[in-house]
Each structure stands twice: as structure tokens, then as C-alpha cells.
Write an enzyme that holds these catalytic residues in place. Sequence first.
Site, PDB file in Angstrom:
ATOM      1  N   GLY A 260      20.170  -0.077  10.904  1.00 48.98           N
ATOM      2  CA  GLY A 260      19.668   1.214  11.369  1.00 48.98           C
ATOM      3  C   GLY A 260      20.626   2.371  11.200  1.00 48.98           C
ATOM      4  N   GLU A 294      23.454  -5.667  10.090  1.00 44.24           N
ATOM      5  CA  GLU A 294      22.436  -5.731   9.034  1.00 44.24           C
ATOM      6  C   GLU A 294      22.105  -4.347   8.475  1.00 44.24           C
ATOM      7  OE1 GLU A 294      19.154  -7.225  11.295  1.00 44.24           O
ATOM      8  OE2 GLU A 294      19.901  -9.277  11.351  1.00 44.24           O
ATOM      9  N   PRO A 295      23.060  -3.643   7.908  1.00 45.89           N
ATOM     10  CA  PRO A 295      22.742  -2.308   7.383  1.00 45.89           C
ATOM     11  C   PRO A 295      22.035  -2.381   6.032  1.00 45.89           C
ATOM     12  CG  PRO A 295      25.051  -2.808   6.987  1.00 45.89           C
ATOM     13  CD  PRO A 295      24.463  -4.019   7.689  1.00 45.89           C
ATOM     14  N   GLY A 296      21.075  -1.514   5.833  1.00 43.53           N
ATOM     15  CA  GLY A 296      20.398  -1.401   4.547  1.00 43.53           C
ATOM     16  C   GLY A 296      20.567   0.009   4.019  1.00 43.53           C
ATOM     17  N   ARG A 332       8.277   7.628   0.600  1.00 43.37           N
ATOM     18  CA  ARG A 332       8.782   8.048   1.908  1.00 43.37           C
ATOM     19  C   ARG A 332       8.220   9.377   2.401  1.00 43.37           C
ATOM     20  NH1 ARG A 332      13.420   9.011   3.186  1.00 43.37           N
ATOM     21  NH2 ARG A 332      13.345   8.023   5.198  1.00 43.37           N
ATOM     22  N   TYR A 336       6.419   8.740   5.822  1.00 40.82           N
ATOM     23  CA  TYR A 336       7.196   9.100   7.021  1.00 40.82           C
ATOM     24  C   TYR A 336       7.408  10.607   7.155  1.00 40.82           C
ATOM     25  CZ  TYR A 336       8.967   4.312   6.108  1.00 40.82           C
ATOM     26  OH  TYR A 336       9.128   2.980   5.831  1.00 40.82           O
ATOM     27  N   CYS A 364      -3.905  11.495  -7.544  1.00 38.97           N
ATOM     28  CA  CYS A 364      -5.076  12.104  -6.918  1.00 38.97           C
ATOM     29  C   CYS A 364      -5.100  11.841  -5.422  1.00 38.97           C
ATOM     30  CB  CYS A 364      -6.335  11.570  -7.588  1.00 38.97           C
ATOM     31  SG  CYS A 364      -6.315  11.887  -9.350  1.00 38.97           S
ATOM     32  N   GLU A 365      -4.116  12.365  -4.725  1.00 39.71           N
ATOM     33  CA  GLU A 365      -3.997  12.265  -3.269  1.00 39.71           C
ATOM     34  C   GLU A 365      -3.245  13.497  -2.807  1.00 39.71           C
ATOM     35  OE1 GLU A 365      -4.814   9.622  -1.204  1.00 39.71           O
ATOM     36  OE2 GLU A 365      -5.257   8.086  -2.709  1.00 39.71           O
TER      37      GLU A 365
HETATM   38  C1  LIG Z   1      14.913  -3.055   8.186  1.00 38.93           C
HETATM   39  C2  LIG Z   1      15.840  -3.909   8.952  1.00 38.93           C
HETATM   40  C3  LIG Z   1      17.220  -3.718   8.848  1.00 38.93           C
HETATM   41  C4  LIG Z   1      17.846  -2.626   8.019  1.00 38.93           C
HETATM   42  O1  LIG Z   1      17.558  -1.361   8.519  1.00 38.93           O
HETATM   43  P1  LIG Z   1      18.325  -0.080   7.936  1.00 38.93           P
HETATM   44  O2  LIG Z   1      17.792   1.043   8.734  1.00 38.93           O
HETATM   45  O3  LIG Z   1      17.981   0.028   6.507  1.00 38.93           O
HETATM   46  O4  LIG Z   1      19.775  -0.304   8.164  1.00 38.93           O
HETATM   47  C5  LIG Z   1      18.047  -4.577   9.538  1.00 38.93           C
HETATM   48  N1  LIG Z   1      17.540  -5.566  10.319  1.00 38.93           N
HETATM   49  C6  LIG Z   1      16.215  -5.769  10.452  1.00 38.93           C
HETATM   50  C7  LIG Z   1      15.725  -6.849  11.321  1.00 38.93           C
HETATM   51  C8  LIG Z   1      15.325  -4.948   9.782  1.00 38.93           C
HETATM   52  O5  LIG Z   1      14.007  -5.144   9.910  1.00 38.93           O
END
Ligand SMILES: *Cc1c(COP(=O)(O)O)cnc(C)c1O
Length: 435
Positions: A260, A294-296, A332, A336, A364-365
Site C-alpha cells: 500500500g 508486500e509493496p507493489g 486507472r 479510479y 467508444c466509451e
Molecule cells: C494489492 C496488494 C498488495 C500491493 O499493494 P500496493 O498498493 O501495490 O503496494 C499487497 N498485498 C495484498 C494482499 C494486496 O492485495
Amino acid sequence: MADAFTGPEPDLAALLASRPALSMQAREGLCFESVPLNAIADQYGTPVWVYGAGSMEARYKALRAALDAENLPAHIHYAVKANDHLAILGLFHRLGAGADVVSIGEFLRARRVGVAGAEIVYSGVGKSAAEIEAALAQGIGQINVESAEELEMISGIAARMGVSAPVALRMNPDVDAGTHAKITTGLAENKFGIAAAEIPALYARAASLPGIKPRGIALHIGSQILSTTPYAEAYARAAAMVGALRAQGQSVEVLDLGGGLGIGYHDEPGLNLAAFAATVRRAVGGLGVQLLLEPGRYLVGPAGLLLASVILQKRTEKRFVVLDAAMNELMRPALYEAWHGILPVDPALFHGAQSPADVVGPICESADCFAEGRALPDLPPGTRVALLDTGAYGAVMSSAYNARPRAASVLIEHGQTRLITPRQAPQDLWADEIV
Ligand SMILES: *Cc1c(COP(=O)(O)O)cnc(C)c1O
């Protein structure tokens, strides 16, 4: 709430100044990691995703350093769903990251680049029996359990297979992450996790079930979080839970803190890593548990952009800049109401007189709109623009809607550009269809 950001829209110069990987050269125009974007567009066509390996590596190392500075025993598991390209998964694997996955497809992608099963955490509110079985068969490191029902299901499968499933219970901390409603996950009303009040009994049940080895607690409160406040609150609740479980005689070895970590989509700073790491240390640093993160988005968002060409400018009572990229590439904004910086690549245009424009795709949206009333210079047909900070939740969400072939993607490594996804050929759109 479309966006946590409430300041004025940054101008083009502010967008550029707040992104060190971007530069505007007098002759070559906009460059990303020193590579001219016009050269990439000339060679590979548009729309094209452009990723910077240097940016990804720098972001990973900055997070690693912030955690190490607080002496945190934390392992980084890259959240595959942010960008699941094998080249990117391989990059984070080589840097030492594990993987966080939400489907067996993501699990197999991570395995494909060499991530060991033991280095993979599997989250998600609806894992199927087949997915659980496949993950257990390949030695999954941890399954984050999202309900009592799922715990029983995993127990049945693992016992039948004669294995022990390492699980963490995902606690719903009931904390408002202060982010967009569609990306908040830690409120009691959300579908994610198990209510804190139910965790102690369920943990005891887990310890007694065949085929289950409870390792600890997991939580993930949402995405694009820019303040440490919700983290401090959620992690304090997690620490209290670890204490309560130990008081009832349970062993807790792992605390999975989720992801997150937010980035600056405008010209605001992203989540302050030093402040975040200090928050983690204060809340959970003394628990004597293995920490997981768990960063994405944080790792890949600013490390990618979508490069597009202007098809034409249509003038009604408004000015529409119609791009060759659309919502099927980058969803996105439609999904969002996300705000992405848009920069012209041509240096003369970059400094030109501005007027408001809606930047749209050809689909077409009406939702196929990247920006409304954005202050932009005249953008003649054929000129290029970069849609910034689209490395996360960009290409992974794209589709072939309107029979638009998948865009190409390229990776910049040490100033060299490499094609990592060829542009889809039109005939490949229907190659797997049976008539
Ligand atoms: C989506 C997700 C993440 C990554 O979230 P980011 O906002 O991209 O860091 C980590 N853990 C879980 C369980 C998720 O569903």
C-alpha cells in the site's frame, strides 16, 4: 473521493522537476533514464509501455535501506499484481525480493523466473481448491487465510495431500487507509480479512487442525497510502493481536504488514520511507517476529510510463486531444478517477502556450478519458506524449477491448532499450478463437 491529493494541479515544469528519471533535452526532447522517448516511439511504435530498470532497482534499494536503517528483520515480497511482466519479476527476484501473489497464475509467473515456492506468499479472498492444491504441491511459503471457511478448506486439501500448509490469518484491522474507496481494504465493511475479535479462536482452531501450521498474522489495509497514520494504527492493532495470541499460548513467528505504500502522482512526495520504517519499528519492532512487506505500486509505479501519439485534435466547444492509447491500455483513470501527469515529448511544444484540453482515447466509451480540462500546449497530430507513473496497475489491467492489439513494452537497462513485449499482430487477436 477520487484522490487523496487536494493541491492545485502541478504544471509541466513541476511534473518534470519532481521526477528525477525524466529530463527535457533541448534537441532530443523528453528522456526517461537518459533515453529519448522519441527514439523509442520511432523504433517500437506507439502506444508503448516504457519501463526503467534503474528506477525499479533504485526504489527497491531505497526501501531496503530504510528498513535496514531501523534494523528491521523485514523481507520484501513484491506484489506481482502491480506489474507481472516476467522481466520485472526477474529483476526483483535478482534483487532479493520474494513474491506476493493473488492467483495461481501469478504464483506460476513468479516460479517461472526462479522465485522459490517458499519465497511466495499467497493472498486473496477466493482461492480455489485447485489453486490451493497447486500452491501446496510447489511448497508455498505462506498462505494468507481470509476466512474460517477457507481455513477448513486448506486443512482438508493439505491433510489429503499429506503436507502441512503454512498459514497466516489475515486480520481486518478496521482502519481507514484514507485512500480511494475502490482501493481501501482494511475497513470492517470490506470483503478482506477476518475480524480481529474472531482471530484468537480461529488461530487456536488452526493450531489444532490437521494439515495446518499457523505462522502468524497478516494485514493489508489498502493501496496508495501517503501518510504513516493509518499504518501506525493498523500495526499497533496487529502488535496487540500478536501479544494476545502469545498470551493464550500460541506461537507467532511472522507478521505480514502488507503493502500500500503510496507514490506521488502529482508533484507531492510519496510515502516517506524513513518515517514509514520508523513507524514499523515503533509499532512492531520489538515483537521478535519475522516481518514481511508486500509493496507493489511503490516499486514500479513511477518506473513506468505509457508513450502515446496524438492522432488528432478535435475542437468543439472544447479541445479534445485524441491519442492512439486508450482505456484498454490504461484503465486507472476510468476505474479510479486516477490522475496521471501528461507531458509532451517535443521540447518546443513543452514550452508552448497552454490551453485546457480533454485527453482521450479512440474507444467508444465516454470513460475513455485520461484527463479533463488539462492545461496543455497545442499537440499537433503525430506528436508524442508520456502518461506518467503508469508502471503499476497499467499494463496488467489492459485488455483488447474494441479489438485493439496489445501494446508493446520496452525495458531500459543501463541506457539501452530492449523489447520485452512485442506489439500484438492483428491476426493474433483471434488466434485462440475456435470458429
Ligand atoms: C494489492 C496488494 C498488495 C500491493 O499493494 P500496493 O498498493 O501495490 O503496494 C499487497 N498485498 C495484498 C494482499 C494486496 O492485495
